[in-house]
Design a protein around this motif. Structure first.
Motif, PDB file in Angstrom:
ATOM      1  N   SER A 129       0.847  -1.184   0.000  1.00 14.40           N
ATOM      2  CA  SER A 129       0.000   0.000   0.000  1.00 14.40           C
ATOM      3  C   SER A 129       0.878   1.228   0.000  1.00 14.40           C
ATOM      4  CB  SER A 129      -0.914   0.007   1.233  1.00 14.40           C
ATOM      5  OG  SER A 129      -0.136   0.058   2.413  1.00 14.40           O
ATOM      6  N   PHE A 130       0.282   2.394  -0.241  1.00 11.68           N
ATOM      7  CA  PHE A 130       1.085   3.595  -0.312  1.00 11.68           C
ATOM      8  C   PHE A 130       1.565   3.995   1.068  1.00 11.68           C
ATOM      9  CE2 PHE A 130       0.302   3.630  -4.492  1.00 11.68           C
ATOM     10  CZ  PHE A 130      -0.904   4.128  -4.950  1.00 11.68           C
ATOM     11  N   ASN A 169       3.290   6.396   4.084  1.00 10.97           N
ATOM     12  CA  ASN A 169       3.014   7.772   4.491  1.00 10.97           C
ATOM     13  C   ASN A 169       4.150   8.674   4.049  1.00 10.97           C
ATOM     14  OD1 ASN A 169       0.628   7.078   5.802  1.00 10.97           O
ATOM     15  ND2 ASN A 169       1.752   6.423   7.624  1.00 10.97           N
ATOM     16  N   ARG A 170       4.194   8.982   2.765  1.00 13.88           N
ATOM     17  CA  ARG A 170       5.281   9.785   2.266  1.00 13.88           C
ATOM     18  C   ARG A 170       4.948  11.252   2.286  1.00 13.88           C
ATOM     19  NH1 ARG A 170       9.551   8.445  -2.277  1.00 13.88           N
ATOM     20  NH2 ARG A 170      11.161   8.739  -0.815  1.00 13.88           N
ATOM     21  N   TRP A 198       3.882  12.655  -6.185  1.00 12.97           N
ATOM     22  CA  TRP A 198       3.998  11.290  -6.732  1.00 12.97           C
ATOM     23  C   TRP A 198       2.744  10.897  -7.511  1.00 12.97           C
ATOM     24  CZ3 TRP A 198       4.888  12.256  -1.451  1.00 12.97           C
ATOM     25  CH2 TRP A 198       6.239  12.376  -1.110  1.00 12.97           C
ATOM     26  N   LYS A 241      -1.026  11.629  -5.584  1.00 10.18           N
ATOM     27  CA  LYS A 241      -1.493  10.694  -4.563  1.00 10.18           C
ATOM     28  C   LYS A 241      -1.682  11.403  -3.227  1.00 10.18           C
ATOM     29  CE  LYS A 241       0.812   6.698  -6.658  1.00 10.18           C
ATOM     30  NZ  LYS A 241       1.809   7.338  -7.536  1.00 10.18           N
ATOM     31  N   GLN A 242      -0.945  12.511  -3.040  1.00  6.48           N
ATOM     32  CA  GLN A 242      -1.039  13.264  -1.794  1.00  6.48           C
ATOM     33  C   GLN A 242      -0.935  14.751  -2.103  1.00  6.48           C
ATOM     34  OE1 GLN A 242       2.214  11.481   0.384  1.00  6.48           O
ATOM     35  NE2 GLN A 242       0.878  10.011   1.368  1.00  6.48           N
ATOM     36  N   ASP A 291       3.951   1.051  -4.746  1.00  8.79           N
ATOM     37  CA  ASP A 291       4.377   1.980  -3.704  1.00  8.79           C
ATOM     38  C   ASP A 291       4.103   3.383  -4.212  1.00  8.79           C
ATOM     39  OD1 ASP A 291       7.619   3.205  -3.954  1.00  8.79           O
ATOM     40  OD2 ASP A 291       6.657   2.084  -5.551  1.00  8.79           O
ATOM     41  N   ILE A 292       4.205   4.338  -3.351  1.00 14.48           N
ATOM     42  CA  ILE A 292       3.781   5.691  -3.720  1.00 14.48           C
ATOM     43  C   ILE A 292       4.638   6.305  -4.816  1.00 14.48           C
ATOM     44  CG2 ILE A 292       5.131   7.003  -2.048  1.00 14.48           C
ATOM     45  CD1 ILE A 292       2.516   8.588  -1.504  1.00 14.48           C
ATOM     46  N   THR A 293       5.887   5.863  -4.954  1.00 18.76           N
ATOM     47  CA  THR A 293       6.760   6.428  -5.978  1.00 18.76           C
ATOM     48  C   THR A 293       6.557   5.808  -7.345  1.00 18.76           C
ATOM     49  OG1 THR A 293       8.623   4.884  -5.773  1.00 18.76           O
ATOM     50  CG2 THR A 293       8.514   6.694  -4.164  1.00 18.76           C
ATOM     51  N   ASP A 294       5.792   4.748  -7.427  1.00 22.25           N
ATOM     52  CA  ASP A 294       5.642   3.990  -8.681  1.00 22.25           C
ATOM     53  C   ASP A 294       6.986   3.433  -9.151  1.00 22.25           C
ATOM     54  OD1 ASP A 294       2.766   4.271  -9.221  1.00 22.25           O
ATOM     55  OD2 ASP A 294       3.222   6.403  -9.468  1.00 22.25           O
ATOM     56  N   ASP A 353       4.652  -1.367   4.397  1.00 24.78           N
ATOM     57  CA  ASP A 353       5.240  -0.174   3.801  1.00 24.78           C
ATOM     58  C   ASP A 353       6.747  -0.073   4.035  1.00 24.78           C
ATOM     59  OD1 ASP A 353       2.681   0.575   3.070  1.00 24.78           O
ATOM     60  OD2 ASP A 353       2.390   1.880   4.799  1.00 24.78           O
TER      61      ASP A 353
END
Length: 371
Positions: free
Chosen positions: A5-6, A8-9, A143, A146-147, A231-234, A300
């Motif tokens: 999952s993504f 907490n970036r 990213w 996403k945020q 992941d959040i960075t792809d 994560d």
């Protein structure tokens, strides 16, 4: 970087004196940008930039103080070898002071920021043969939206202004963690990040190559597939493959059949072993296995050694509590970087957010004219 999952970036969200945008009125040849190159990380640094920010809203009330301690530890370690310049929100400055007061070689600047990932939010520095520096802004968009990123999208301008260098703004959207260069015209980049429609819809590989070559002084880009959505960075390059020096690449490998990264890393390894660089050299590929045992178990958690950081005279790399894998990473990096001290740091709290030492640092190269 890793995780199903993504992580907490951070909900992230300027330009300096140039404020030129590629693909508009300022062509790279006309502006002289073609003579600038992005140095390889082991070339000399003027300083390392960091951002001190781990808000409870992003990281959680329990974890945030420990993340800040990790950032302090990293800053103190780098300061033994080169200057460290840290951005910090005014409200966070007292906590930073408690972690770095009395430590030489650290300079603090107040700026409103969202989170700590300066590798992605800050500029990429380039240098020309005359020793002039430029900073390149790659339009951080959280990213791929996403945020939120209202503050972090301005970090590149802030750092360029504080460094006193011209800022050039790309038409591409990407992050510094997606770029890995050898300083001699070769780059390794993951398609899953740069060619992702959440960043650059409609952009082809050829058009991305054209701009990156002009901005960063590249002649050849080795494209790795990466992996999007895990992941959040792809799938940033700096978790999978790094240059130790021109012609030598460090690649991560994962033997866990349950890990989505196993197949990704195997495909990357095969491509790198067949690749040549901009000078026609076959790459020497050295592998770094990920740890099989870690102190943390969250999905994560970013467990990998390829996310090391090369400072002046030193290499900083995580240790995860796997004695065999930690020792192997230490020996390998000592072999690859002779003459540098290799320090291993426990940065498990930062790794809980999906990143590592490389992700929370950005090097500013020395402005040295070519001989």
């Amino acid at each position: 970087m890793r995780g199903g999952s993504f992580p907490n970036r951070g909900p992230s969200g300027g330009q300096g004196s140039c404020r030129q945008r590629m693909g508009s009125t300022c062509a790279p040849e006309a502006s002289g940008m073609a003579s600038f190159r992005m140095p390889e990380e082991s070339e000399g640094h003027a300083a390392t930039w960091m951002v001190f920010r781990a808000s409870k809203g992003i990281w959680g009330a329990d974890l945030a103080p420990y993340v800040e301690k990790d950032l302090g530890q990293i800053a103190r370690a780098i300061a033994k070898y080169e200057p460290v310049r840290i951005l910090v929100s005014p409200k966070d400055r007292p906590r930073l002071s408690r972690l770095v007061d009395g430590v030489g070689n650290i300079e603090v600047f107040e700026a409103e920021v969202d989170d700590l990932w300066v590798r992605d939010t800050g500029p990429v520095f380039t240098v020309n043969e005359a020793g002039e520096l430029r900073a390149v802004k790659f339009n951080f968009n959280g990213w791929g939206n996403k945020q939120a990123h209202s503050l972090d999208k301005r970090v590149a301008e802030t750092i360029a202004d504080l460094a006193g260098v011209e800022l050039v703004t790309s038409s591409l959207v990407l992050e510094g963690g997606g770029l890995e260069v050898d300083g001699e015209g070769t780059a390794i980049i993951t398609e899953s990040c740069v060619l992702n429609r959440n960043r650059n819809p409609g952009v082809t590989r050829d058009s991305a190559e054209s701009e990156l070559k002009a901005l960063l002084g590249l002649h050849k880009i080795i494209w790795l597939p990466g992996i999007a959505g895990k992941d959040i960075t792809d799938g940033h390059t700096d978790f999978y493959a790094r240059f130790a020096k021109p012609g030598v690449v460090v690649a991560g490998i994962d033997s866990d059949p349950a890990s989505f990264d196993k197949a990704v890393m195997e495909s990357h390894l095969a491509l790198l072993q067949e690749a040549t660089d901009a000078k026609g050299r076959a790459l020497e590929v050295v592998t770094l296995p990920v740890p099989s045992k870690v102190r943390r178990k969250s999905e994560d958690f970013a467990a990998g050694y390829v996310n090391f950081y090369v400072a002046n005279g030193a290499v900083l790399v995580p240790q995860f509590g796997d004695p065999a894998a930690d020792a192997h990473a230490l020996r390998t990096l000592q072999m690859l970087f002779p003459g540098r001290v290799v320090e291993q740091l426990n940065i498990d709290n930062v790794a809980e957010g999906g990143g590592g030492i490389h992700c929370v640092t950005q090097q500013q190269p020395k402005a040295i004219p070519a001989p």
